[in-house]
Design a protein around this motif. Sequence first.
Motif, PDB file in Angstrom:
ATOM      1  N   GLN A  52      -6.728  -1.157  -0.871  1.00  0.00           N
ATOM      2  CA  GLN A  52      -5.546  -0.476  -1.261  1.00  0.00           C
ATOM      3  C   GLN A  52      -5.465   0.554  -2.250  1.00  0.00           C
ATOM      4  OE1 GLN A  52      -1.995  -2.750  -1.289  1.00  0.00           O
ATOM      5  NE2 GLN A  52      -1.012  -1.723   0.305  1.00  0.00           N
ATOM      6  N   SER A  53      -6.042   0.432  -3.499  1.00  0.00           N
ATOM      7  CA  SER A  53      -5.983   1.245  -4.439  1.00  0.00           C
ATOM      8  C   SER A  53      -6.563   2.476  -4.150  1.00  0.00           C
ATOM      9  CB  SER A  53      -6.518   0.571  -5.757  1.00  0.00           C
ATOM     10  OG  SER A  53      -7.696   0.301  -5.666  1.00  0.00           O
ATOM     11  N   TYR A  54      -7.757   2.546  -3.392  1.00  0.00           N
ATOM     12  CA  TYR A  54      -8.575   3.628  -2.949  1.00  0.00           C
ATOM     13  C   TYR A  54      -7.684   4.501  -1.953  1.00  0.00           C
ATOM     14  CZ  TYR A  54     -10.908   6.223   0.540  1.00  0.00           C
ATOM     15  OH  TYR A  54     -11.519   7.298   1.397  1.00  0.00           O
ATOM     16  N   VAL A  55      -6.933   3.816  -1.102  1.00  0.00           N
ATOM     17  CA  VAL A  55      -5.900   4.631  -0.189  1.00  0.00           C
ATOM     18  C   VAL A  55      -4.864   5.065  -0.896  1.00  0.00           C
ATOM     19  CG1 VAL A  55      -4.333   4.404   1.666  1.00  0.00           C
ATOM     20  CG2 VAL A  55      -6.635   3.393   1.940  1.00  0.00           C
ATOM     21  N   LEU A  56      -4.392   4.400  -1.865  1.00  0.00           N
ATOM     22  CA  LEU A  56      -3.212   4.610  -2.596  1.00  0.00           C
ATOM     23  C   LEU A  56      -3.364   6.163  -3.428  1.00  0.00           C
ATOM     24  CD1 LEU A  56      -0.463   4.333  -3.938  1.00  0.00           C
ATOM     25  CD2 LEU A  56      -1.588   2.815  -5.831  1.00  0.00           C
ATOM     26  N   ILE A  57      -4.297   6.042  -4.247  1.00  0.00           N
ATOM     27  CA  ILE A  57      -4.696   7.303  -5.242  1.00  0.00           C
ATOM     28  C   ILE A  57      -5.159   8.388  -4.370  1.00  0.00           C
ATOM     29  CG2 ILE A  57      -5.093   5.787  -7.182  1.00  0.00           C
ATOM     30  CD1 ILE A  57      -8.166   6.358  -6.867  1.00  0.00           C
ATOM     31  N   THR A  58      -5.666   8.157  -3.300  1.00  0.00           N
ATOM     32  CA  THR A  58      -6.380   9.402  -2.332  1.00  0.00           C
ATOM     33  C   THR A  58      -5.153   9.809  -1.732  1.00  0.00           C
ATOM     34  OG1 THR A  58      -8.479   8.074  -1.876  1.00  0.00           O
ATOM     35  CG2 THR A  58      -7.606   9.775  -0.416  1.00  0.00           C
ATOM     36  N   LEU A  59      -4.226   9.231  -1.187  1.00  0.00           N
ATOM     37  CA  LEU A  59      -2.662   9.791  -0.473  1.00  0.00           C
ATOM     38  C   LEU A  59      -2.291  10.399  -1.693  1.00  0.00           C
ATOM     39  CD1 LEU A  59      -1.566   6.721   1.748  1.00  0.00           C
ATOM     40  CD2 LEU A  59      -2.733   9.062   2.513  1.00  0.00           C
ATOM     41  N   ALA A  60      -2.026   9.766  -2.826  1.00  0.00           N
ATOM     42  CA  ALA A  60      -1.283  10.593  -3.961  1.00  0.00           C
ATOM     43  C   ALA A  60      -1.723  11.801  -4.049  1.00  0.00           C
ATOM     44  CB  ALA A  60      -1.006   9.523  -5.064  1.00  0.00           C
ATOM     45  N   ALA A  61      -3.076  11.904  -4.158  1.00  0.00           N
ATOM     46  CA  ALA A  61      -3.484  13.380  -4.607  1.00  0.00           C
ATOM     47  C   ALA A  61      -3.452  14.183  -3.588  1.00  0.00           C
ATOM     48  CB  ALA A  61      -5.013  12.937  -4.899  1.00  0.00           C
ATOM     49  N   LEU A  62      -3.667  13.609  -2.274  1.00  0.00           N
ATOM     50  CA  LEU A  62      -3.367  14.462  -0.954  1.00  0.00           C
ATOM     51  C   LEU A  62      -1.980  14.902  -0.677  1.00  0.00           C
ATOM     52  CD1 LEU A  62      -6.247  13.169   1.164  1.00  0.00           C
ATOM     53  CD2 LEU A  62      -6.379  15.375   0.281  1.00  0.00           C
ATOM     54  N   MET A  63      -1.157  14.114  -1.130  1.00  0.00           N
ATOM     55  CA  MET A  63       0.263  14.634  -0.813  1.00  0.00           C
ATOM     56  C   MET A  63       1.318  14.955  -1.978  1.00  0.00           C
ATOM     57  SD  MET A  63       1.085  11.178   1.516  1.00  0.00           S
ATOM     58  CE  MET A  63       1.064  10.970   3.105  1.00  0.00           C
ATOM     59  N   GLY A  64       0.792  14.932  -3.255  1.00  0.00           N
ATOM     60  CA  GLY A  64       1.586  15.296  -4.313  1.00  0.00           C
ATOM     61  C   GLY A  64       2.625  14.070  -4.483  1.00  0.00           C
ATOM     62  N   TRP A  65       3.456  14.235  -5.724  1.00  0.00           N
ATOM     63  CA  TRP A  65       3.925  13.160  -6.202  1.00  0.00           C
ATOM     64  C   TRP A  65       5.455  12.859  -5.291  1.00  0.00           C
ATOM     65  CZ3 TRP A  65       9.056  13.528  -8.098  1.00  0.00           C
ATOM     66  CH2 TRP A  65       9.573  14.677  -8.083  1.00  0.00           C
ATOM     67  N   GLN A  66       5.892  14.088  -4.742  1.00  0.00           N
ATOM     68  CA  GLN A  66       7.116  13.814  -4.029  1.00  0.00           C
ATOM     69  C   GLN A  66       6.911  12.908  -2.675  1.00  0.00           C
ATOM     70  OE1 GLN A  66       8.678  17.935  -4.282  1.00  0.00           O
ATOM     71  NE2 GLN A  66      10.709  17.148  -5.532  1.00  0.00           N
ATOM     72  N   PHE A  67       5.922  13.750  -1.960  1.00  0.00           N
ATOM     73  CA  PHE A  67       5.700  13.385  -0.733  1.00  0.00           C
ATOM     74  C   PHE A  67       4.790  11.848  -0.617  1.00  0.00           C
ATOM     75  CE2 PHE A  67       3.486  14.108   3.802  1.00  0.00           C
ATOM     76  CZ  PHE A  67       4.689  13.818   4.380  1.00  0.00           C
ATOM     77  N   GLY A  68       3.860  11.783  -1.734  1.00  0.00           N
ATOM     78  CA  GLY A  68       3.067  10.436  -1.755  1.00  0.00           C
ATOM     79  C   GLY A  68       3.928   9.613  -2.277  1.00  0.00           C
ATOM     80  N   GLY A  69       5.087   9.893  -3.174  1.00  0.00           N
ATOM     81  CA  GLY A  69       5.875   8.960  -3.608  1.00  0.00           C
ATOM     82  C   GLY A  69       6.834   8.331  -2.452  1.00  0.00           C
ATOM     83  N   LEU A  70       7.300   9.249  -1.593  1.00  0.00           N
ATOM     84  CA  LEU A  70       8.118   8.789  -0.497  1.00  0.00           C
ATOM     85  C   LEU A  70       7.208   7.840   0.452  1.00  0.00           C
ATOM     86  CD1 LEU A  70      10.822   8.948   1.100  1.00  0.00           C
ATOM     87  CD2 LEU A  70       9.649  10.956   2.253  1.00  0.00           C
ATOM     88  N   THR A  71       6.158   8.221   0.845  1.00  0.00           N
ATOM     89  CA  THR A  71       5.130   7.482   1.447  1.00  0.00           C
ATOM     90  C   THR A  71       4.984   5.903   0.794  1.00  0.00           C
ATOM     91  OG1 THR A  71       4.031   9.334   2.219  1.00  0.00           O
ATOM     92  CG2 THR A  71       3.068   7.241   2.565  1.00  0.00           C
ATOM     93  N   VAL A  72       4.792   5.731  -0.273  1.00  0.00           N
ATOM     94  CA  VAL A  72       4.660   4.733  -0.858  1.00  0.00           C
ATOM     95  C   VAL A  72       5.927   3.939  -0.982  1.00  0.00           C
ATOM     96  CG1 VAL A  72       4.089   3.271  -3.070  1.00  0.00           C
ATOM     97  CG2 VAL A  72       2.714   5.336  -2.439  1.00  0.00           C
ATOM     98  N   ALA A  73       7.278   4.567  -1.188  1.00  0.00           N
ATOM     99  CA  ALA A  73       8.492   3.821  -1.417  1.00  0.00           C
ATOM    100  C   ALA A  73       8.723   3.241   0.078  1.00  0.00           C
ATOM    101  CB  ALA A  73       9.752   4.922  -1.586  1.00  0.00           C
ATOM    102  N   ILE A  74       8.522   4.187   1.225  1.00  0.00           N
ATOM    103  CA  ILE A  74       8.429   3.431   2.282  1.00  0.00           C
ATOM    104  C   ILE A  74       7.718   2.357   2.614  1.00  0.00           C
ATOM    105  CG2 ILE A  74       8.490   4.147   5.184  1.00  0.00           C
ATOM    106  CD1 ILE A  74       9.280   6.926   4.399  1.00  0.00           C
TER     107      ILE A  74
END
Length: 193
Positions: A52-74
């Motif tokens: 999961q941490s691989y997917v998490l940091i990869t998505l965050a870097a590809l989505m940016g803080w707002q969109f990545g944060g929203l994805t993780v919050a959901i």
Amino acid sequence: MPSPAPAFRPALARLADYSAAWAVAALVVGVALLSWSAQVSIPIQPVPITLQSYVLITLAALMGWQFGGLTVAIYLFAGLMGLPVFSGGRSGLGMLTGPSGGFIVGFLLTALLVGWLQENWARLKPLPLFGVLALGHLLLMVVGAGWLATKVGAAAALEKGFLPFIPGAVVKTVAALATVILVERLSGTGRPR
């Protein structure tokens, strides 16, 4: 006085900007990837090692803080409300008070930090981006082990909730760097300046 460089817009954030349908699709895929990667694990106690941490940091870097944060919050909301998306198919509000509670909270903090630093500092430059991804892993591990220390003591938390995660974090950070650069290049992102 030179004007500040415009913020870097990661590939999946640009995709979400394109239309609401693409934004929803990216959110669904992001949440699904986080859920799936939680199930790919080495079941050690008290906290399993997952992909999961691989997917998490990869998505965050590809989505940016707002969109990545929203994805993780959901994702977190889904798990806390009872969907079996956490490691081992677990869910519920009780996860926050268990041994993995710090890691769960750390997911959101990590996504926000990695996404923000990618957009505003690393901007796809390989060495800074590697540092950002490594810092994301470190933040996640410190928050997770810090919470675990309240349950089992500092020495046990270090031994069972921090040190076992270091080798995997190094490998997953390198893999995340390669993945982010590949996806950005495939999406047409130019070379960093």
